[in-house]
Structure formats: C-alpha cells, structure tokens
Motif scaffolding. Structure first.
Motif, mmCIF file in Angstrom:
data_model
loop_
_atom_site.group_PDB
_atom_site.id
_atom_site.type_symbol
_atom_site.label_atom_id
_atom_site.label_comp_id
_atom_site.label_asym_id
_atom_site.label_seq_id
_atom_site.Cartn_x
_atom_site.Cartn_y
_atom_site.Cartn_z
ATOM 1 N N ALA A 34 -2.069 0.015 7.957
ATOM 2 C CA ALA A 34 -3.567 -0.023 7.369
ATOM 3 C C ALA A 34 -3.941 -0.506 6.056
ATOM 4 O O ALA A 34 -5.143 -0.790 5.722
ATOM 5 C CB ALA A 34 -3.799 1.789 7.094
ATOM 6 N N ARG A 35 -3.016 -0.622 5.353
ATOM 7 C CA ARG A 35 -3.044 -1.100 3.943
ATOM 8 C C ARG A 35 -2.785 -2.613 3.810
ATOM 9 O O ARG A 35 -2.710 -3.305 3.031
ATOM 10 C CB ARG A 35 -2.282 -0.370 2.835
ATOM 11 C CG ARG A 35 -2.536 0.921 2.565
ATOM 12 C CD ARG A 35 -1.360 1.558 1.741
ATOM 13 N NE ARG A 35 -1.354 1.106 0.663
ATOM 14 C CZ ARG A 35 -1.554 1.655 -0.706
ATOM 15 N NH1 ARG A 35 -2.501 2.782 -0.542
ATOM 16 N NH2 ARG A 35 -1.384 1.083 -1.985
ATOM 17 N N SER A 36 -2.979 -3.143 5.183
ATOM 18 C CA SER A 36 -2.649 -4.684 5.204
ATOM 19 C C SER A 36 -1.299 -5.246 4.888
ATOM 20 O O SER A 36 -1.176 -6.540 4.758
ATOM 21 C CB SER A 36 -3.819 -5.697 4.678
ATOM 22 O OG SER A 36 -4.959 -5.098 5.345
ATOM 23 N N GLU A 37 -0.478 -4.482 4.986
ATOM 24 C CA GLU A 37 1.112 -4.890 4.730
ATOM 25 C C GLU A 37 1.735 -5.461 6.150
ATOM 26 O O GLU A 37 1.269 -4.410 7.037
ATOM 27 C CB GLU A 37 1.988 -3.843 3.964
ATOM 28 C CG GLU A 37 1.548 -3.722 2.483
ATOM 29 C CD GLU A 37 2.041 -4.836 1.783
ATOM 30 O OE1 GLU A 37 3.261 -5.168 1.522
ATOM 31 O OE2 GLU A 37 1.107 -5.524 1.089
ATOM 32 N N LEU A 68 -0.351 -5.930 11.029
ATOM 33 C CA LEU A 68 -0.456 -5.417 9.506
ATOM 34 C C LEU A 68 -0.761 -4.019 9.611
ATOM 35 O O LEU A 68 -1.359 -3.266 10.621
ATOM 36 C CB LEU A 68 -1.789 -6.054 8.795
ATOM 37 C CG LEU A 68 -1.706 -7.691 8.901
ATOM 38 C CD1 LEU A 68 -3.090 -7.797 8.194
ATOM 39 C CD2 LEU A 68 -0.687 -7.839 8.037
ATOM 40 N N LEU A 108 -8.454 4.762 4.235
ATOM 41 C CA LEU A 108 -8.150 3.875 3.408
ATOM 42 C C LEU A 108 -8.538 4.628 1.839
ATOM 43 O O LEU A 108 -8.066 4.026 0.746
ATOM 44 C CB LEU A 108 -8.867 2.739 3.576
ATOM 45 C CG LEU A 108 -8.352 1.916 4.502
ATOM 46 C CD1 LEU A 108 -9.028 0.420 4.915
ATOM 47 C CD2 LEU A 108 -6.777 1.265 4.367
ATOM 48 N N GLN A 152 -7.846 -4.994 1.068
ATOM 49 C CA GLN A 152 -6.825 -5.866 0.888
ATOM 50 C C GLN A 152 -5.298 -5.703 1.096
ATOM 51 O O GLN A 152 -5.194 -4.245 1.004
ATOM 52 C CB GLN A 152 -6.974 -6.718 -0.354
ATOM 53 C CG GLN A 152 -8.061 -7.399 -0.617
ATOM 54 C CD GLN A 152 -8.456 -8.361 0.675
ATOM 55 O OE1 GLN A 152 -7.713 -9.307 0.539
ATOM 56 N NE2 GLN A 152 -9.486 -8.137 1.341
ATOM 57 N N PRO A 153 -4.184 -6.662 1.218
ATOM 58 C CA PRO A 153 -3.065 -6.006 1.354
ATOM 59 C C PRO A 153 -2.628 -5.254 0.363
ATOM 60 O O PRO A 153 -2.833 -5.499 -0.935
ATOM 61 C CB PRO A 153 -2.094 -7.490 1.277
ATOM 62 C CG PRO A 153 -3.148 -8.469 1.843
ATOM 63 C CD PRO A 153 -4.656 -7.893 1.629
ATOM 64 N N ASP A 154 -1.985 -4.126 0.750
ATOM 65 C CA ASP A 154 -1.561 -3.043 -0.375
ATOM 66 C C ASP A 154 -2.616 -2.634 -1.372
ATOM 67 O O ASP A 154 -2.737 -1.945 -2.491
ATOM 68 C CB ASP A 154 -0.205 -3.701 -0.973
ATOM 69 C CG ASP A 154 0.610 -2.579 -1.550
ATOM 70 O OD1 ASP A 154 0.455 -1.425 -1.104
ATOM 71 O OD2 ASP A 154 1.441 -2.975 -2.473
ATOM 72 N N GLN A 155 -3.734 -2.911 -0.882
ATOM 73 C CA GLN A 155 -5.079 -2.725 -1.623
ATOM 74 C C GLN A 155 -5.066 -3.081 -3.129
ATOM 75 O O GLN A 155 -5.395 -2.548 -4.233
ATOM 76 C CB GLN A 155 -5.127 -0.980 -1.844
ATOM 77 C CG GLN A 155 -5.292 -0.683 -0.309
ATOM 78 C CD GLN A 155 -5.871 0.727 -0.083
ATOM 79 O OE1 GLN A 155 -5.436 1.877 -0.657
ATOM 80 N NE2 GLN A 155 -6.874 1.225 0.527
ATOM 81 N N GLU A 174 0.703 -12.072 12.236
ATOM 82 C CA GLU A 174 1.603 -10.976 11.575
ATOM 83 C C GLU A 174 0.779 -9.565 11.828
ATOM 84 O O GLU A 174 -0.282 -9.695 11.351
ATOM 85 C CB GLU A 174 2.038 -11.076 10.301
ATOM 86 C CG GLU A 174 1.105 -11.128 9.171
ATOM 87 C CD GLU A 174 0.337 -12.282 9.013
ATOM 88 O OE1 GLU A 174 0.250 -13.217 9.958
ATOM 89 O OE2 GLU A 174 0.138 -12.608 7.744
#
Lengths: 491, 491
Positions: B438-441, B436, A250, A326-329, B434
């Motif tokens: 690695a970047r939580s997308e 996800l 990450l 976090q999503p998409d950081q 949903e």
C-alpha cells in the motif's frame, strides 16, 4: 465499509405521535443547510433546521471562506478576467471527469448568477484579487487562482481564469464572515431551528418514502415529521476514524482532519441506511503546501527513488495526493541557492534537512539510490534550460535549471510533515440534490448537499479550493427548492 | 473484498524438498508471461513457465490482437502518421492520470522500439491502416484509432495519432496470430513449461522473500523453488463472480465477461496473500458499441430523464461506462432518417424500439418525462447547427441537427443489451513489474504483469483497445529482465 455504524431505519407506524412537524427538515446549518433552508422557505415550505451544535455555521464557518464560482461573475468582470460558462465547464469537465456532467454544466451556467445571489444574501466579496500563489490569505482580497487552471493539461483545454472567490475575511477561518449573513437571513426570515439536536435515524412511511427523523436532545428523544422531504446537510466524514480507515487507509498518524467534531459522517450514514449509494469514498485532499513562497515551485519534488512524481506547479491538494502515494510515503523538496526559501505554511511542518555543496552529496545525504538524483536533476536541468518538461509538463514559467549550488532539501514526507485533509466522498446525488441508489434511482423524500454529498471532484488530484462552498451552496439551494416542490429555473 | 478466497502463504521451512527449481517462475503463458519468460531467459536466468491450461496463449490468444503502441512506430512512419513519445505521453497522462507517471513515460519512450522487438519475435503487422470507426476488423489491416485520441478534451492536449496496432489476423480472436510466434520462440529457445498446472500458493523464505510456489497437478502437488523471483502473469479476475460482485456491483446479469475460465483472479489473489496492494479494482470496460456504422455517432444517447450523458464520439468502452452509471441503467440511441442504420456489432444485442414521425411521439413512446427529449433535442440541434456542443463537447465532425423525421430509437440499456466486459483492476506494480504494498514498497521476490497487474487506465472511461496487450507485453519484458537480475535499458 465493513465496520461502520449504519443507523437503523424506523417505520412511521412505529412512531406514536410526531413531536414536531414540517414540510422540509434540513439537517445541519452549514453553508449547504442554510442555502437549502432559505430556498425551501422562500418557495413556501414550512422548514425546520436541526443542528447538532449549539449554533449554526458548521465546518463552513471555520473554513477559509473560498467559493469556487465563475463563468463571468461580477468580481471577474470588475477585474477584467474573461470567463464564460463554456470555459468553466471545459475546465471542470476535463479536470474532474464528473459522474454527472449535466449537473456540472448547470453549475457552470448558473455560477455567475449564483454568485450574485450570495452577494444579495449579504456575503461580502471585494472587487480585489490576489494573483500570487497562496493557500489562504491574511488580507480580505477576493479573487484567486485556487486550483489547477494553469496546470497542464487543463490549461490546454480551457482558458485559465481565477475562480476562487474569498469572502472579505482573513486567515484560515475567513469562512465565518460568509456564514454570518446566511445565519442572520435564516433567523430574520423566521425559519425555526433547533440546536444541540442530533438526528440519529430516518423514518420511512409505508410506501418507503423518507418522511421524518428521530432526534436526540439532552432531555430525550423527539420525532419530527417532514412531509415533503429531509435534506442531509450534515457535513463530511473527516472525523470518523473508522470510515477513514476503511476508505482511505493511506492517511496515517500524522494526517489531521480539517473539520469540526460533528463531521463524523452522520449524514452519510443516515443516507446509507436507506440505500443511498456513495461515490468517491476514497477521495481525499491532503494538503501541506510547499508554497508560498511561489519561488519554491521552481524546485523539484522527488521520492525515495530519487525520481520526480508530480508537476510542482500543481494545486497543493493534488501534490499532497501524489506524495501520499509515493514509496514509503517519502518525498523531498529540492532547491538550489537561487530559489532557496523556507516554506511558509506553518501547519505543514516541512523540515529543513540540510544544505550540500553538490548534488552528489545531497543524494548521499538523503539516502537516495546512488546516481538517482544526479540523473533526475541532469535530465530536469537540461530540459528546463530548453523551457520544457516532457515528463510531467510543468509550466515553462516555473522551469529553471537547478544548478546554482549549494543545494538544500526539505522533508515533505507524508508520514513526517502534517498533512491536513478533507474527504471528498459522500452520498450520490442528482442535480437537485436528490439521493440516488446504486442504479441512480432517487430515494423518495431524501436529499443531500454540501460535504454529505459526494463532491464533483472525485480525487484530490482535481479538487480546487472553493469546490466545497461553491457547489455546496448552489446544490444546497437546488435541494431546498426541489424538496419544497418548486422547480429550479436555470441560468 | 470481504468474501474472496485469499490463499494461505507457505513458509519455505514447511516445504521438504523442492520438486523443481528455477531462477524465475513465470505463472501464466499469455502475452505478458511469454514476454517475461523470453527476457528472463535471454538475460541468463533459468526460467520455468507454469500454465493452468493444456497449452499457452491465455486470454491474449482469444483477444482481438491489438497492441496500443506509438511514439513513431515503423507502421506509423510507413503510413505517414506523425507521433512522438511526447505526444503519446501527453495523451496517456491526460486521459489516464496514472498512478505512476514515470512508468507511463518510459512506456511511451520505449514504445516504438518495443514494437520493433515484437516484430523481431515474429508477430506479423502489416503496413496498412483502417481509419474508419471500428471495434474489431474482419481484415488483416493494422493501424487504427482505438481510443479517445480524437475526443475532447484529449484532442486539445495531444496531437491525435492512431496507436492501435493489430496483428495480421481477423475478427474477434485475431490475438492468436500474435501469440503463435511468441509461444514458438519460448519453445525454440528451450524455455521449459509445465501445463495443466495450477499455482495455489506462494512460498516465502525466512526473510519474507517470495522464493517459490505450490503447484497442483492432476496427479498431485509439487513445490517449485524460484531463486530469483516469481512473476504473476495469470490474467484478470473477469471470471471471478465474487470478486466482480464485491468490486463492480453495477455489472449485472446481462453483462458478460470477456476472457477464459482461468481468469478467476488467481494471480491477484496470490499477490494479495503476501500483502500486495491493488489499484482500480472498480475499473471496468463494458462494451456494446453503437458503431459501426460510424454515421450512428451523429445520433445522440439519452437516459431515462431524456438527457444526454456522454459525448457520442467516445471510445465504446467509455460510452459503456457511462451507460452503466445512468439512472436505472437505461439508455437509448436516437437517430433521424438522415443517419438511420442498424448497429452492426452482433454481440451487443441493441434492439430497434420503434420509429416515430415526431420527437414528441418518440418521447412518449419511450416513456420519457414530458418535454424532456423535446428540450434536449431542441438544444442539441440548435448548437449542432452552429457546429458546437457546449455541454458534452462532441467533435464538430459528428455534429448534425437531428431534424429529419421520421425518428427512431435503439435500446442500448445496460440491463438489456449485452455488455461484454474486461476488468481493469489488479496488483499495484512499479515500472519493472515489482509488486508493491500500500505504501508502494516492493514485495521482495514478487512481480506481476499483464492483466494480473492494474492497468494504466484506472477506468473504462480512459481505456483504449490495445492497452492490455501493449503495456502487458512491455511491462512483462521488464519484469522478466528485472527478476533475472538485469537492468532495463531505456529507449
């Protein structure tokens, strides 16, 4: 750890004559190595320090110089802060859930006396404090809250006390002021050291005991016999891009390692070469603090779903860890006019996005899902007006409704701001620094201390500033004594 | 995860005609799959269940049938236990330090109403309780303390409440009593299901969205179009020896997976095939409880150094986790005459070592380092007589000096007793199930629930019995609704 370079282990019968010989070889002369060398030497062992750089100090000398210590140190007492080994242990046990609870307890029991030992070696600590939220200081003040002591749930478990003891230097590299006297002691007490010397391999005897090292120098290779043991105090793997990619994917292009070039994981890789286990290799503290100024803690942090994700009064390394996940950081710091200020840490590069008259406009301006930020702020403001945060348990002192427009946002995204990081993983060790295999059995003759060993905190979520130098110096001392054949006397 | 078998991803244009078609394909008919299918169906989606076994139930039907739920359920209220979403969230947040705090908060907010939903589906829960320490019950009693609620430090953070809700069945496989009504509902509501059907691959459309699956049946291969989404509810990777070896090497030959043959990580591997991230793959609950009887909790656990290592009043899975990490994986339960009893869990195979008149003899008999056990017990007894345990914070109710000889020891070593285990790792998911990256997308079109998804607890140190079925059923419902295109209405 598929692709990392694990050095070959040599057998002592392959070595002709040893070029040098000692009882205890200490690899690396940062804080852990100095403390190990001093204790081993004073316990009567013949010590040799092997350092890659042209002089001692290591990453400790370019650190901010904070030692995490407590349980009633002379500084805590002088400033009227109540602390005890029990409270310190309660904090560390509950926040770190450490692999070795007894080692942590011993660190807490010995912490105040270890602080006095450091002062006896000449490290300068003022009887002063800085109780505002800060990351590093441009003054020589000593005592600070440097972790999550006042954060829920830890504040419920242990009476908060400031335990960050900063040496009397200033700025991001104050650590050198603490390293100077340690290096001087090593020299004055006549502990030999060789510099510009890179340890490339461990040597094992016929019984499988680590008994020496191969050292590469500018003019060739030498072999050093270490009759009692080898202490790996060679720092972290911060700078090893392959180890970082394997263990902490990450971390991205905008993340920058804190450290020095020799923090390439050499110590960890030497330990791995003879079967030492590792721990917390995915642990990292990524920091780009939103404070100072402290008033920004009264803002909220939201992700690209427009949702909060971490209590904003967390230690900056904990916050950074959550931003990373976090999503998409992506993440933003949201403030209202009441608390508006620019984040002061220059290295963080948090950017001002814009100001807006209403929350609705801000939500649209940040491209957040329709209604998301409005809902988050309505809920937050309602609870804040009642002095509570039932979702993330931010402390009441930092709660205030964000309802005084205009509003502003700073982009603190992980892939946009600059997050400086320190790795937490390393070799698995016992309380005396002995290297352990996967089943926690000692590797004969091998020790690790400082950032080559796994930290007590296994995640950046539980780290506090000073948890490198504090435990590094303490467990370095213990490794030195143990390798020299002496017992550690507790308390 | 070097050697595990990740299935190939198919492109929809490689598929000729679809053999079957639905809106939402639910893979696996355990508790998460049933709940997902029911909610998707009731939200108007055309659902198809695909199950590898010849009938539904999955590992949920051979579990002990405990649902971890609270915040004021009808059972908690009927029995006079105060609980609230705030207290439940405080417990789960402090003990699990979850990746997604908001999802956990929503689980706690909705927990009491979710319990009522389960009752409405026909799951039988008595208004009875069993407040003694137990692992599973041979009665139909419902409410139990099944985690670390009363353990330090959690007891300081959240008011302890029993939250294990057991369905009105008995024994280790009580779970079937809870699964029967869920399976019946699926059938009565006309949700089609195909059995003896093994999903081998995911299919993606030209936009990268998961839009179908390849299914292997006895008489050939079929392709199923899933227009709105695929929900992976295919259980854990307990039975996949390669995945276990890669991720949890400390599990050894005497550890036995709890589960069914199809818990081979198929769901996790399907998720990995399209880039879903995983979490907590090294998380495991190894259990071989020392209690019942509860009086044994007044004993101490020591490792081969003669040192204690975990508070003995820990949840049995937490204790097992610490035993797994001890030197050489050895540990003993030490008792005196006052509290002597045999551990009652038959599967654990803890063996009586011997009895001794004195602690010195016991120390020698167990082969512990000279003086080690004597020192440990002197310190423990002194503190216990003052009602405190400053080292590991065991609760006062379980503290008594162990000074009434003769003494006895049971071998509870990890490589000697039988530790049954459940893995905790799995696919990373959001609050609506949903999948996800690695970047939580989100991975478009793909969901995971139950043991295919990572648990809220990332380590066996924080797991509680019921944290599979409780969150599995709740997040299964949410995944079903979301895949069907419906919103989840909170609370």
């Amino acid at each position: 750890m598929s692709n990392i370079d694990i050095p070959e282990v040599l057998n002592s019968d392959e070595i002709g004559d040893w070029d040098m010989s000692c009882d205890v070889a200490v690899i690396g002369q940062g804080v852990a190595g100095c403390c190990a060398a001093l204790e081993a030497h004073r316990a009567g062992a013949n010590v040799l320090i092997i350092e890659r750089a042209s002089g001692g100090g290591g990453a400790s000398a370019v650190s901010s110089g904070i030692y995490y210590l407590g349980g009633g140190t002379e500084v805590q007492k002088a400033l009227g802060h109540e602390d005890s080994p029990d409270e310190m242990a309660a904090y560390m046990m509950s926040s770190c859930d450490p692999l070795d609870p007894l080692a942590v307890r011993q660190f807490c029991d010995d912490s105040a006396s270890h602080f006095s030992w450091l002062e006896e070696q000449g490290l300068p600590f003022e009887r002063t404090q800085h109780l505002d939220k800060a990351v590093f200081l441009d003054t020589t003040e000593c005592l600070m809250y440097t972790g999550n002591e006042k954060l829920w749930p830890y504040r419920e478990v242990a009476k908060p006390a400031p335990r960050g003891h900063k040496v009397a230097g200033t700025g991001e590299n104050a650590g050198s002021v603490g390293m100077a006297p340690l290096l001087e002691k090593c020299e004055k007490e006549g502990i030999p050291a060789i510099y510009d010397s890179n340890v490339t391999n461990l040597v094992r005897d016929a019984n499988g005991r680590v008994c020496g090292i191969r050292v590469k120098q500018a003019d060739g290779i030498i072999h050093v016999n270490a009759r009692r043991g080898v202490i790996l105090a060679a720092g972290s793997f911060n700078m090893n891009t392959q180890m970082i990619a394997d263990n902490i994917p990450l971390l991205g292009e905008t993340s920058e390692p804190l450290g020095i070039p020799s923090n390439d994981g050499a110590g960890v890789r030497l330990g791995l070469s003879v079967g030492t286990a590792t721990s917390a290799m995915d642990g990292v503290i990524p920091t780009a603090s939103i404070y100072p100024p402290a008033q920004l803690i009264k803002g909220i942090l939201v992700n690209k779903r427009g949702e909060r994700f971490v209590a904003e009064d967390s230690y900056h390394g904990r916050t950074g860890n959550f931003v990373m996940e976090q999503p998409d950081q992506k993440a933003w710091l949201i403030v209202d006019q009441d608390i508006f200020a620019y984040p002061e840490i220059p290295t963080a590069n948090h950017s001002f996005v814009d100001g807006w008259e209403t929350v609705e406009e801000m939500e649209a301006g940040l491209g957040l899902p329709p209604g998301s930020l409005v809902r988050t702020m309505e809920e937050y403001n309602k609870n804040a007006s009642e002095g509570r945060d039932p979702v993330l348990f931010k402390s009441p002192e930092w709660l205030k409704p964000l309802d005084q427009g205009p509003y502003a946002a700073f982009d603190i995204s992980f892939d946009r701001s600059t997050y400086l990081f320190i790795t937490l993983g390393g070799l698995k060790t016992g309380a005396d620094g002995e290297c352990l295999d996967a089943r926690s059995e000692p590797i004969p003759g091998l020790y690790a201390a400082g950032a080559t060993a796994a930290h007590i905190a296994r995640s950046g979520k539980s780290y506090a500033s000073g948890m490198s130098l504090g435990p590094g110096s303490y467990f370095g001392r213990r490794a030195g004594r143990h390798a020299a054949g002496a017992n550690w006397s507790r308390g």
